[in-house]
Design an enzyme around this catalytic site. Structure first.
Site, short mmCIF file in Angstrom:
data_model
loop_
_atom_site.label_atom_id
_atom_site.label_comp_id
_atom_site.label_asym_id
_atom_site.label_seq_id
_atom_site.Cartn_x
_atom_site.Cartn_y
_atom_site.Cartn_z
CB ILE A 122 22.06 -23.30 -7.57
CG1 ILE A 122 23.25 -22.31 -7.44
CG2 ILE A 122 23.12 -23.84 -9.41
CD1 ILE A 122 24.59 -23.18 -6.26
CB CYS A 123 17.99 -23.00 -12.18
SG CYS A 123 16.84 -23.92 -13.01
CG LEU A 124 23.42 -28.09 -11.71
CD1 LEU A 124 23.58 -27.51 -12.85
CD2 LEU A 124 24.63 -27.79 -10.76
#
Length: 187
Positions: A122-124
């Site tokens: 996840i890119c967060l």
């Protein structure tokens, strides 16, 4: 006759260490902080808080097995979103120095999304450079749930999903196709 000792002339006085008043540094702690114990207590509190409020919000998480440092989380797709009616499983791995370092969070259920790659990464920003020890497991899960509805198209991990985002009908088809294909693989 009274005899007074002369401290300057007295060679028997103890000069091995400076007095505590002359040192500006605090003395070393006799008990070093055990960060894993701090992490365990924090995670136990977070677990209790999630158990009390998480279900109402469409998020939940529990330890996976005996370790308090490995959790399985669930996120329900929000009502009125392209993910409505879908339930995603995530793994959360908390470091021993949590909450000072973020957990590693991955989708275990296949998720078609601009900010999720084929491996579930996840890119967060709050899971990376914007992490704060004020965040907790509930905040993380709610942020990921919100990300499903509002992706960051400026930094996609899945460029095809990012390109398809504006075509809501085709995007919804891909979300369902990948979700149900992943379910078939799990069974």
């Amino acid at each position: 006759m009274e005899v007074r000792s002369n401290p300057a002339a007295d060679n028997s006085s103890d000069h091995r260490r400076p007095s505590a008043l002359s040192s500006k540094q605090p003395p070393p702690s006799p008990h070093p902080v055990d960060t894993s114990a701090v992490s365990q207590r924090r995670l136990q509190k977070e677990l209790m808080a999630l158990m009390m409020s998480g279900v109402d919000l469409g998020v939940s998480a529990f330890p996976d097995g005996e370790s308090i440092f490995t959790w399985i989380g669930t996120i329900e797709g929000g009502k009125g979103t392209l993910y409505e009616g879908l339930s995603y499983k995530l793994s959360l791995r908390f470091p021993l120095d949590y909450p000072f370092k973020p957990p590693q969070v991955k989708f275990e259920t296949m998720c078609f999304h601009p900010n999720v790659d084929q491996f579930g990464n996840i890119c967060l920003d709050i899971l990376q450079d914007k992490w704060s020890s004020a965040y907790d497991c509930r905040t993380i899960l709610l942020s990921i749930q919100s990300l499903l509805e509002e992706p960051n198209l400026e930094s996609p991990l899945n460029s095809y999903a990012a390109a398809l985002w504006n075509d809501k009908e085709d995007y919804r088809r891909m979300v369902h196709k990948q979700f149900f294909a992943g379910e078939a693989l799990e069974s």
